[in-house]
Scaffold this motif. Structure first.
Motif, mmCIF file in Angstrom:
data_model
loop_
_atom_site.group_PDB
_atom_site.id
_atom_site.type_symbol
_atom_site.label_atom_id
_atom_site.label_comp_id
_atom_site.label_asym_id
_atom_site.label_seq_id
_atom_site.Cartn_x
_atom_site.Cartn_y
_atom_site.Cartn_z
ATOM 1 N N VAL A 18 0.882 -1.173 0.000
ATOM 2 C CA VAL A 18 0.000 0.000 0.000
ATOM 3 C C VAL A 18 0.916 1.218 0.000
ATOM 4 N N GLY A 19 0.638 2.168 -0.900
ATOM 5 C CA GLY A 19 1.567 3.294 -1.058
ATOM 6 C C GLY A 19 2.773 2.890 -1.893
ATOM 7 N N THR A 21 3.511 3.502 -4.769
ATOM 8 C CA THR A 21 3.956 4.513 -5.738
ATOM 9 C C THR A 21 4.714 5.650 -5.045
ATOM 10 N N GLY A 22 4.820 5.605 -3.707
ATOM 11 C CA GLY A 22 5.414 6.723 -2.965
ATOM 12 C C GLY A 22 6.940 6.680 -2.956
ATOM 13 N N ARG A 44 -4.509 5.067 -4.033
ATOM 14 C CA ARG A 44 -5.766 5.625 -4.555
ATOM 15 C C ARG A 44 -5.726 5.743 -6.065
ATOM 16 N N ASP A 52 -8.683 2.894 -1.136
ATOM 17 C CA ASP A 52 -8.590 4.074 -0.275
ATOM 18 C C ASP A 52 -8.611 3.597 1.170
ATOM 19 N N ASN A 74 1.190 7.073 3.174
ATOM 20 C CA ASN A 74 1.469 8.250 3.997
ATOM 21 C C ASN A 74 0.462 9.326 3.638
ATOM 22 N N TYR A 119 2.450 14.761 13.990
ATOM 23 C CA TYR A 119 2.540 13.660 13.032
ATOM 24 C C TYR A 119 3.150 12.415 13.697
ATOM 25 N N GLN A 144 14.757 9.598 9.086
ATOM 26 C CA GLN A 144 14.328 10.485 7.991
ATOM 27 C C GLN A 144 15.087 10.128 6.702
HETATM 28 N N1 LIG Z 1 9.574 10.612 4.549
HETATM 29 C C1 LIG Z 1 10.455 10.204 5.486
HETATM 30 O O1 LIG Z 1 11.545 10.766 5.694
HETATM 31 C C2 LIG Z 1 10.107 8.970 6.328
HETATM 32 C C3 LIG Z 1 11.047 8.497 7.257
HETATM 33 C C4 LIG Z 1 10.738 7.344 7.998
HETATM 34 C C5 LIG Z 1 9.529 6.706 7.808
HETATM 35 N N2 LIG Z 1 8.634 7.218 6.908
HETATM 36 C C6 LIG Z 1 7.360 6.505 6.712
HETATM 37 O O2 LIG Z 1 7.424 5.878 5.438
HETATM 38 C C7 LIG Z 1 6.076 5.697 4.937
HETATM 39 C C8 LIG Z 1 6.012 6.180 3.502
HETATM 40 O O3 LIG Z 1 6.325 7.564 3.450
HETATM 41 P P1 LIG Z 1 6.686 8.279 2.062
HETATM 42 O O4 LIG Z 1 7.323 9.583 2.407
HETATM 43 O O5 LIG Z 1 7.407 7.322 1.180
HETATM 44 O O6 LIG Z 1 5.224 8.539 1.468
HETATM 45 P P2 LIG Z 1 4.786 9.328 0.141
HETATM 46 O O7 LIG Z 1 5.935 9.497 -0.790
HETATM 47 O O8 LIG Z 1 4.033 10.546 0.570
HETATM 48 O O9 LIG Z 1 3.770 8.297 -0.563
HETATM 49 C C9 LIG Z 1 2.518 8.053 0.013
HETATM 50 C C10 LIG Z 1 1.861 6.897 -0.714
HETATM 51 O O10 LIG Z 1 0.617 6.580 -0.039
HETATM 52 C C11 LIG Z 1 -0.444 6.535 -0.987
HETATM 53 N N3 LIG Z 1 -1.641 6.957 -0.279
HETATM 54 C C12 LIG Z 1 -1.875 8.150 0.329
HETATM 55 N N4 LIG Z 1 -3.104 8.190 0.872
HETATM 56 C C13 LIG Z 1 -3.670 6.973 0.630
HETATM 57 C C14 LIG Z 1 -4.930 6.401 0.937
HETATM 58 N N5 LIG Z 1 -5.868 7.076 1.597
HETATM 59 N N6 LIG Z 1 -5.169 5.125 0.526
HETATM 60 C C15 LIG Z 1 -4.229 4.427 -0.166
HETATM 61 N N7 LIG Z 1 -3.012 4.922 -0.479
HETATM 62 C C16 LIG Z 1 -2.731 6.186 -0.100
HETATM 63 C C17 LIG Z 1 0.009 7.471 -2.107
HETATM 64 O O11 LIG Z 1 -0.568 7.167 -3.375
HETATM 65 P P3 LIG Z 1 -1.972 7.838 -3.872
HETATM 66 O O12 LIG Z 1 -1.798 9.311 -3.736
HETATM 67 O O13 LIG Z 1 -2.133 7.334 -5.267
HETATM 68 O O14 LIG Z 1 -3.014 7.283 -2.969
HETATM 69 C C18 LIG Z 1 1.510 7.151 -2.169
HETATM 70 O O15 LIG Z 1 1.751 5.972 -2.918
HETATM 71 C C19 LIG Z 1 5.175 6.439 5.947
HETATM 72 O O16 LIG Z 1 4.673 5.494 6.858
HETATM 73 C C20 LIG Z 1 6.134 7.385 6.658
HETATM 74 O O17 LIG Z 1 5.693 7.732 7.969
HETATM 75 C C21 LIG Z 1 8.889 8.313 6.150
#
Ligand SMILES: NC(=O)c1ccc[n+]([C@@H]2O[C@H](COP(=O)([O-])OP(=O)(O)OC[C@H]3O[C@@H](n4cnc5c(N)ncnc54)[C@H](OP(=O)(O)O)[C@@H]3O)[C@@H](O)[C@H]2O)c1
Length: 270
Positions: A18-19, A21-22, A44, A52, A74, A119, A144
């Motif tokens: 799930v996610g 594409t992120g 989504r 969703d 996320n 957050y 991070q």
């Molecule tokens: N960023 C950091 O530095 C960091 C560090 C440590 C841990 N993390 C954790 O790593 C994880 C991923 O973070 P990221 O930064 O890689 O995220 P991201 O780039 O913002 O990607 C978020 C993903 O979630 C999907 N998404 C969002 N809302 C959704 C929903 N309601 N239903 C289904 N899919 C949904 C998005 O696709 P759609 O828009 O198509 O739905 C996208 O694929 C999170 O748990 C975050 O807390 C992040």
């Protein structure tokens, strides 16, 4: 092929990301496909598996026949985070249980329960929902991403001033973090946490100087005082870990240099 932890790699599993594409999820998808698993990308806007988390729509069909779920979703809006990450996790676990999923891998953040940020409180509640949920689980706590630090400096420095607080950080490349998540997905559910962190610990101000040097951005770096419990927690290294289970290999400077080489149009000419 032998597993990084010395175990034999399991034969191809069906894994829902799930996610997928992120920032992290796309690397996890690539990594698990390269290891021979049948990976489904859920989000989504996924053409094949639109879901969703906030409503649970699409989850039953998308999880049918899956052995493992990796939750790398996320929400970047403060309001959306609780719905997507806590309510969404409960929806995902209920659908996983109904589909017979054997392992739920939740991605979280090193020190989310030590640093007072809204957050991070949501991430702690998400971890709790997973631990109390009906599917065997592993939480992978990560520091991070280099990607986040790079984005934050670029956004903060867009008016040529770069205010940066004192904060001990241990940033990691999302690709390195993805290997730790893929390892967790291949192993049995741990009913506990593992940690992944970057190869070095540095102050955010040092990282900002590195970012300026490597990208050539001409911005004036300023100290940003951060009073109170948040400032204390960040200065004390609340977001870092001394003994991660996985340590990334790519430093922030190396990652920036590769990123700049891959996307020269994003590096302004002096
Ligand atoms: N960023 C950091 O530095 C960091 C560090 C440590 C841990 N993390 C954790 O790593 C994880 C991923 O973070 P990221 O930064 O890689 O995220 P991201 O780039 O913002 O990607 C978020 C993903 O979630 C999907 N998404 C969002 N809302 C959704 C929903 N309601 N239903 C289904 N899919 C949904 C998005 O696709 P759609 O828009 O198509 O739905 C996208 O694929 C999170 O748990 C975050 O807390 C992040």
């Amino acid at each position: 092929m032998s597993h990084p932890g010395g175990l034999r790699r399991p034969p191809g599993m069906r894994i829902a990301i799930v996610g997928g594409t992120g920032t992290l999820g796309s690397h996890v998808t690539e990594e698990l496909r390269a290891r021979g698993h049948d990976v489904r990308v859920l989000s989504r806007r996924s053409p094949e598996h639109p879901v969703d988390l906030t409503t649970g729509a699409g989850l039953a069909a998308a999880l049918a026949g899956c052995d493992v779920v990796v939750d790398a979703a996320n929400s970047r809006s403060a309001k959306g985070a609780e719905r997507a990450l806590v309510d969404g996790t409960r929806n995902l676990l209920a659908a996983g249980r109904a589909a017979g999923v054997g392992h739920h891998v939740c991605v979280s953040i090193v020190g989310c329960d030590r640093v007072p940020v809204g957050y991070y409180r949501v991430k702690t509640a998400q971890e709790q929902a997973v631990a109390e949920g009906p599917v065997p689980w592993t939480v992978v706590r990560i520091t991070q991403f280099h990607e986040l630090a790079g984005e934050a400096f670029a956004a903060l420095g867009r008016w040529r001033l770069l205010p940066v607080p004192k904060a001990r950080l241990q940033t990691i490349a999302a690709a390195d973090a993805a290997r730790a998540v893929a390892d967790a997905a291949e192993r049995p559910a741990r009913l506990g946490r593992v940690e992944a962190a970057g190869p070095e610990t540095a102050d955010a101000r040092e990282l900002a100087r590195t970012w300026r040097a490597v990208t050539g951005r001409r911005v004036l770096q300023l100290p940003l005082p951060l009073p109170g419990a948040l400032g204390r927690a960040l200065r004390a290294g609340g977001l870092t870990t001394g003994r991660p289970d996985t340590r990334g290999t790519v430093t922030f400077a190396e990652w920036l240099a590769r990123d700049a080489a891959a996307a020269p149009e994003r590096t302004p000419v002096r």
